[in-house]
Motif scaffolding. Structure first.
Motif, PDB file in Angstrom:
ATOM      1  N   ASN A 128       0.807  -1.224   0.000  1.00 36.22           N
ATOM      2  CA  ASN A 128       0.000   0.000   0.000  1.00 36.22           C
ATOM      3  C   ASN A 128       0.840   1.275   0.000  1.00 36.22           C
ATOM      4  OD1 ASN A 128      -2.701  -1.013  -0.037  1.00 36.22           O
ATOM      5  ND2 ASN A 128      -2.426  -1.692   2.077  1.00 36.22           N
ATOM      6  N   SER A 129       2.183   1.135   0.017  1.00 36.50           N
ATOM      7  CA  SER A 129       3.042   2.308  -0.008  1.00 36.50           C
ATOM      8  C   SER A 129       3.042   2.924  -1.401  1.00 36.50           C
ATOM      9  CB  SER A 129       4.472   1.932   0.396  1.00 36.50           C
ATOM     10  OG  SER A 129       5.093   1.148  -0.607  1.00 36.50           O
ATOM     11  N   ALA A 130       3.489   4.174  -1.474  1.00 40.02           N
ATOM     12  CA  ALA A 130       3.483   4.880  -2.760  1.00 40.02           C
ATOM     13  C   ALA A 130       4.327   4.169  -3.807  1.00 40.02           C
ATOM     14  CB  ALA A 130       3.997   6.307  -2.553  1.00 40.02           C
ATOM     15  N   ALA A 131       5.349   3.437  -3.355  1.00 44.18           N
ATOM     16  CA  ALA A 131       6.234   2.751  -4.301  1.00 44.18           C
ATOM     17  C   ALA A 131       5.518   1.658  -5.081  1.00 44.18           C
ATOM     18  CB  ALA A 131       7.428   2.163  -3.552  1.00 44.18           C
ATOM     19  N   TYR A 132       4.459   1.081  -4.520  1.00 48.87           N
ATOM     20  CA  TYR A 132       3.784  -0.059  -5.166  1.00 48.87           C
ATOM     21  C   TYR A 132       2.303   0.179  -5.437  1.00 48.87           C
ATOM     22  CZ  TYR A 132       8.010  -2.697  -4.284  1.00 48.87           C
ATOM     23  OH  TYR A 132       9.310  -3.113  -4.303  1.00 48.87           O
ATOM     24  N   ASN A 133       1.733   1.230  -4.903  1.00 53.31           N
ATOM     25  CA  ASN A 133       0.295   1.449  -5.053  1.00 53.31           C
ATOM     26  C   ASN A 133       0.028   2.646  -5.945  1.00 53.31           C
ATOM     27  OD1 ASN A 133      -2.458   1.205  -4.755  1.00 53.31           O
ATOM     28  ND2 ASN A 133      -2.526   2.109  -2.710  1.00 53.31           N
ATOM     29  N   SER A 134       0.495   2.574  -7.193  1.00 52.65           N
ATOM     30  CA  SER A 134       0.323   3.693  -8.117  1.00 52.65           C
ATOM     31  C   SER A 134      -1.140   3.916  -8.487  1.00 52.65           C
ATOM     32  CB  SER A 134       1.140   3.449  -9.395  1.00 52.65           C
ATOM     33  OG  SER A 134       0.769   2.217 -10.005  1.00 52.65           O
ATOM     34  N   SER A 135      -1.961   2.863  -8.388  1.00 53.23           N
ATOM     35  CA  SER A 135      -3.374   2.979  -8.749  1.00 53.23           C
ATOM     36  C   SER A 135      -4.222   3.535  -7.612  1.00 53.23           C
ATOM     37  CB  SER A 135      -3.924   1.608  -9.160  1.00 53.23           C
ATOM     38  OG  SER A 135      -3.913   0.728  -8.044  1.00 53.23           O
ATOM     39  N   ASP A 136      -3.604   3.682  -6.430  1.00 48.22           N
ATOM     40  CA  ASP A 136      -4.307   4.178  -5.244  1.00 48.22           C
ATOM     41  C   ASP A 136      -5.431   3.235  -4.805  1.00 48.22           C
ATOM     42  OD1 ASP A 136      -4.034   6.133  -3.353  1.00 48.22           O
ATOM     43  OD2 ASP A 136      -5.633   7.387  -4.155  1.00 48.22           O
ATOM     44  N   ALA A 138      -1.161  -8.757  -1.392  1.00 50.44           N
ATOM     45  CA  ALA A 138       0.059  -7.980  -1.188  1.00 50.44           C
ATOM     46  C   ALA A 138       1.271  -8.664  -1.816  1.00 50.44           C
ATOM     47  CB  ALA A 138       0.297  -7.755   0.298  1.00 50.44           C
ATOM     48  N   VAL A 139       1.393  -9.974  -1.601  1.00 52.19           N
ATOM     49  CA  VAL A 139       2.509 -10.723  -2.187  1.00 52.19           C
ATOM     50  C   VAL A 139       2.436 -10.661  -3.709  1.00 52.19           C
ATOM     51  CG1 VAL A 139       3.528 -13.017  -2.471  1.00 52.19           C
ATOM     52  CG2 VAL A 139       2.788 -12.251  -0.208  1.00 52.19           C
ATOM     53  N   MET A 140       1.235 -10.784  -4.255  1.00 49.96           N
ATOM     54  CA  MET A 140       1.065 -10.730  -5.709  1.00 49.96           C
ATOM     55  C   MET A 140       1.479  -9.360  -6.252  1.00 49.96           C
ATOM     56  SD  MET A 140      -0.132 -13.727  -6.602  1.00 49.96           S
ATOM     57  CE  MET A 140      -0.926 -13.516  -8.189  1.00 49.96           C
ATOM     58  N   ARG A 141       1.195  -8.310  -5.483  1.00 46.38           N
ATOM     59  CA  ARG A 141       1.504  -6.964  -5.967  1.00 46.38           C
ATOM     60  C   ARG A 141       2.991  -6.662  -5.891  1.00 46.38           C
ATOM     61  NH1 ARG A 141      -1.674  -1.707  -3.773  1.00 46.38           N
ATOM     62  NH2 ARG A 141      -3.187  -2.427  -5.342  1.00 46.38           N
ATOM     63  N   MET A 185       8.504   4.029   1.784  1.00 44.61           N
ATOM     64  CA  MET A 185       8.543   2.663   2.284  1.00 44.61           C
ATOM     65  C   MET A 185       8.566   2.608   3.807  1.00 44.61           C
ATOM     66  SD  MET A 185      11.165   0.938  -0.438  1.00 44.61           S
ATOM     67  CE  MET A 185      10.643  -0.720  -0.063  1.00 44.61           C
ATOM     68  N   SER A 186       8.417   3.752   4.468  1.00 47.40           N
ATOM     69  CA  SER A 186       8.547   3.797   5.927  1.00 47.40           C
ATOM     70  C   SER A 186       7.513   2.939   6.641  1.00 47.40           C
ATOM     71  CB  SER A 186       8.462   5.238   6.420  1.00 47.40           C
ATOM     72  OG  SER A 186       7.199   5.797   6.122  1.00 47.40           O
ATOM     73  N   ALA A 187       6.336   2.852   6.099  1.00 45.51           N
ATOM     74  CA  ALA A 187       5.298   2.051   6.766  1.00 45.51           C
ATOM     75  C   ALA A 187       5.709   0.592   6.865  1.00 45.51           C
ATOM     76  CB  ALA A 187       3.978   2.163   5.991  1.00 45.51           C
ATOM     77  N   ALA A 188       6.482   0.118   5.901  1.00 42.62           N
ATOM     78  CA  ALA A 188       6.868  -1.289   5.891  1.00 42.62           C
ATOM     79  C   ALA A 188       8.229  -1.542   6.519  1.00 42.62           C
ATOM     80  CB  ALA A 188       6.884  -1.804   4.451  1.00 42.62           C
ATOM     81  N   LEU A 189       9.153  -0.585   6.413  1.00 39.03           N
ATOM     82  CA  LEU A 189      10.531  -0.863   6.803  1.00 39.03           C
ATOM     83  C   LEU A 189      11.048  -0.085   7.997  1.00 39.03           C
ATOM     84  CD1 LEU A 189      12.228  -1.074   3.289  1.00 39.03           C
ATOM     85  CD2 LEU A 189      11.534  -2.953   4.773  1.00 39.03           C
ATOM     86  N   LEU A 190      10.447   1.016   8.362  1.00 34.28           N
ATOM     87  CA  LEU A 190      11.016   1.861   9.402  1.00 34.28           C
ATOM     88  C   LEU A 190      10.248   1.843  10.705  1.00 34.28           C
ATOM     89  CD1 LEU A 190      12.098   5.034   7.399  1.00 34.28           C
ATOM     90  CD2 LEU A 190      13.506   3.145   8.162  1.00 34.28           C
ATOM     91  N   VAL A 191       9.113   1.179  10.779  1.00 33.81           N
ATOM     92  CA  VAL A 191       8.335   1.169  12.021  1.00 33.81           C
ATOM     93  C   VAL A 191       8.484  -0.167  12.706  1.00 33.81           C
ATOM     94  CG1 VAL A 191       6.700   2.858  11.195  1.00 33.81           C
ATOM     95  CG2 VAL A 191       6.241   0.464  10.780  1.00 33.81           C
TER      96      VAL A 191
END
Length: 260
Positions: free
Chosen positions: A46-54, A63-66, A254-260
């Motif tokens: 759901n981060s901006a790096a992977y959720n270009s379609s919003d 999520a794994v598929m995306r 990517m902070s939501a996935a890697l920095l928290v």
């Protein structure tokens, strides 16, 4: 050399992803077996790096598929190094672990951007290598509570212990691929080739321009001006500034996935 249970769970997924015959269903099951990893995979998707379609993702399977195997492998690496510090009690050591992670995250983002725009190595491999490049330090910090005074040793001796002894053994234990291990082990005292074109060059440059330095090494010298940098022979100042901004944006996205 023993690892926390959560690290061992992540390692099982890491080994599965390294298998070219790994089926997507097997990867999904392994992600679901570790709740923290499942949550972070959804956050990454759901981060901006992977959720270009919003369009929001609400489950680990989607999520794994995306994000795909490559991004999932990097996420697992991030989880592994973070888990080493999860049981640290001493506030001073926890602060060092947090600074080391901030350093690692910035180096990882820079490595990915530099790989795409300067060295042209695989960006996913560069990011994975950058996340793992301080894993020996994370391991030692996770054990520092058991060895009072360990962090009071001479910084140069400490750095050598991290890089030349512990890192080598931890990287082997984690089954990090040999080309990545070789690049990480070559960081100490490395020279940049001209033009920069290898995974090692990518890591050296990413470390050089990280805004957060490792707390386990000697204080960094003043960041060289562009005119004094090896990049002056490869990039103009405007492009370098663009790379630094892009890497900063990458850390945020990517902070939501890697920095928290």
């Amino acid at each position: 050399m023993t690892f926390p249970t959560s690290v061992n769970a992540a390692l099982r997924l890491q080994l599965a992803l390294d298998n070219p015959d790994c089926h997507i269903e097997d990867a999904i099951k392994l992600v679901l077996s570790e709740p923290q990893l499942a949550a972070r995979t959804v956050a990454l998707a759901n981060s901006a790096a992977y959720n270009s379609s919003d369009t929001p993702i609400t489950n680990a399977r989607a999520a794994v598929m995306r994000v795909g195997y490559r991004a999932l492998q990097t996420l697992v690496a991030g989880l592994v190094v973070r888990q080493f510090g999860s049981r640290i009690v001493d506030p001073a050591i926890r602060a060092k672990a947090e600074q080391l992670w901030q350093h690692t995250a910035h180096v990882a983002a820079l490595a990915q951007v530099l790989a795409r725009r300067v060295t042209f190595v695989n960006p996913d491999t560069a990011m994975f290598a950058a996340i793992m490049h301080e894993v020996g330090g994370f391991y030692l910090l996770s054990r520092a509570d058991e060895f009072p005074g360990l962090l009071e040793e001479d910084p140069e001796k400490w750095s050598e212990l991290c890089e030349e002894v512990v890192s080598r053994e931890v990287l082997k234990k984690l089954a990090v691929p040999e080309p990545v291990r070789t690049a990480i082990e070559g960081l100490r005292g490395a020279w940049i080739s001209m033009p920069p074109s290898t995974l090692l060059d990518t890591l050296v440059l990413a470390n050089q321009f990280s805004p957060v330095h490792s707390p386990l090494s000697a204080p960094p010298k003043e960041l060289p001006s562009h005119e004094d940098s090896v990049l002056d022979f490869v990039l103009d100042g405007e492009t370098l500034a663009s790379i630094l901004k892009e890497s900063a944006d990458e850390v945020k996205s990517m902070s939501a996935a890697l920095l928290v």
